[in-house]
Design a protein around this motif. Sequence first.
Motif, PDB file in Angstrom:
ATOM      1  N   ASN A 185       0.834  -1.197   0.000  1.00  0.00           N
ATOM      2  CA  ASN A 185       0.000   0.000   0.000  1.00  0.00           C
ATOM      3  C   ASN A 185       0.871   1.250   0.000  1.00  0.00           C
ATOM      4  N   VAL A 186       0.434   2.252  -0.731  1.00  0.00           N
ATOM      5  CA  VAL A 186       1.109   3.549  -0.761  1.00  0.00           C
ATOM      6  C   VAL A 186       0.059   4.609  -0.454  1.00  0.00           C
ATOM      7  N   VAL A 187       0.285   5.384   0.602  1.00  0.00           N
ATOM      8  CA  VAL A 187      -0.682   6.387   1.054  1.00  0.00           C
ATOM      9  C   VAL A 187       0.018   7.726   1.178  1.00  0.00           C
ATOM     10  N   GLU A 188      -0.576   8.762   0.568  1.00  0.00           N
ATOM     11  CA  GLU A 188      -0.009  10.112   0.656  1.00  0.00           C
ATOM     12  C   GLU A 188      -1.110  11.104   0.970  1.00  0.00           C
ATOM     13  N   LEU A 189      -0.877  11.910   2.005  1.00  0.00           N
ATOM     14  CA  LEU A 189      -1.789  12.987   2.376  1.00  0.00           C
ATOM     15  C   LEU A 189      -1.112  14.311   2.050  1.00  0.00           C
ATOM     16  N   GLY A 190      -1.791  15.133   1.235  1.00  0.00           N
ATOM     17  CA  GLY A 190      -1.249  16.427   0.875  1.00  0.00           C
ATOM     18  C   GLY A 190      -1.291  17.405   2.035  1.00  0.00           C
ATOM     19  N   GLU A 191      -0.732  18.573   1.842  1.00  0.00           N
ATOM     20  CA  GLU A 191      -0.665  19.579   2.900  1.00  0.00           C
ATOM     21  C   GLU A 191      -2.074  19.897   3.423  1.00  0.00           C
ATOM     22  N   GLY A 192      -2.213  19.825   4.745  1.00  0.00           N
ATOM     23  CA  GLY A 192      -3.476  20.162   5.376  1.00  0.00           C
ATOM     24  C   GLY A 192      -4.593  19.163   5.148  1.00  0.00           C
TER      25      GLY A 192
END
Length: 435
Positions: A185-192
Amino acid sequence: MSQPSPSPFVASQLAAALPQSGVAWLDAARRENLDAFVAAGLPDARTEAWKYTALRALAQRSYAAGDAQARAVDPAALALPGVAGPRLVFVNGVYRADLSRADALPAGVSLQPLARALRTEAEPLRFALARRYREDGDAFARLNAALAADGAVLRVAPGAAPAQPVHLVFVGAPAEGDVAWHVRNVVELGEGAALTLVEHHLASGAQAHFATLAADFVLRDGARLRQLTVQDAAEGATLVRHTGLQLGARAAARLHVLELGGSLVRHDLRALLAGDGARLDTRGVFALRGRQHADTQMAIRHQARGTASDSVWRGVADQRARGVFRGAIVVAPGADGSDAALSNKNLLLSAQAEIDTKPELEIYADEVKAAHGATVGQLDERALFYLRSRGIPQAQARAMLTVAFCEAVLADLDLPALREHLAALLAARLPGGAA
């Protein structure tokens, strides 16, 4: 000098076809990780990270490479109270569109199987998928990096905050024989951005498969993650997970982990607080019985100024079960003003049960507040006496105290319906429960 023959386990993994993506850097990384896995073999007690988890029995087992059949799964078994948002389902490591909900996604959320993402946008995944694992105890991370052909790719756009949790489900289903499967799994949360994520492991029937799951999380500045992991694998299953988190400035992550199922379960959790003011809170519990073995290895590195971590973990072992917990915190040079706390408390409910706990704390910065502690013991006899003096039978009193001891890690889970469900699930696994 001739090289020793690989163990049956290693040989069966070598029999698997190395996934070919057509992406040069990815195929090279897969080959390098597989070669490193074969060269090092499985770790043994001489490897510090595996000191309390023997792999001799696993080394003698063979597994078929993957499962091409579409196994029957009851969709109702996938549901969790209060979790009705997007969902990806994998059965024996194979993506199942018929069981998933990924068509109508909330604004700012991208969710798709890894195999599909590699066909359309491989380059953004390079940071996660091209990694070479070099530590002595990283055998299964290497194996996953080499053989995982699918998984979930989840991205939340800057400032987005979907109202519903995202649900990732991994089902072990009976097959003609024991199967090995690997997902990433690859998870990325952007700024804010903000996200609630539920990782759910369960079984649709009795089986003794071997599975690895690796997950890479990147939280950009100011992002907020709530993650709940419910591990309820089949009684005979072997499950090895590797989770990496990187938190940017002012990012915050709160993790809850329940380890309930499986025969041999291992979880390596590594977190890097890379940005000033980042915060990580972890809450976890394992409830073991029979001859279950669960091993949690947690390493948190405070890399920036003013970072904070607070970890509360509980363990219960009954009958001939064995639990292992290692919590390592490093406050790196320059991480001045950091605040780190770790508490690990454990209960032995049988003379044959065993729990090994090892808290570690290294501080190389100034003006740091840090504390850690670990205990292994039995139920409080004074509390037992108090309950029995009020007419509660001894078995019921022991069950009540054990449940209360474990439920402490769920107290700050702010999903009421799900918290109540998990408390019931946990209680059923403890002595005196209904399971």
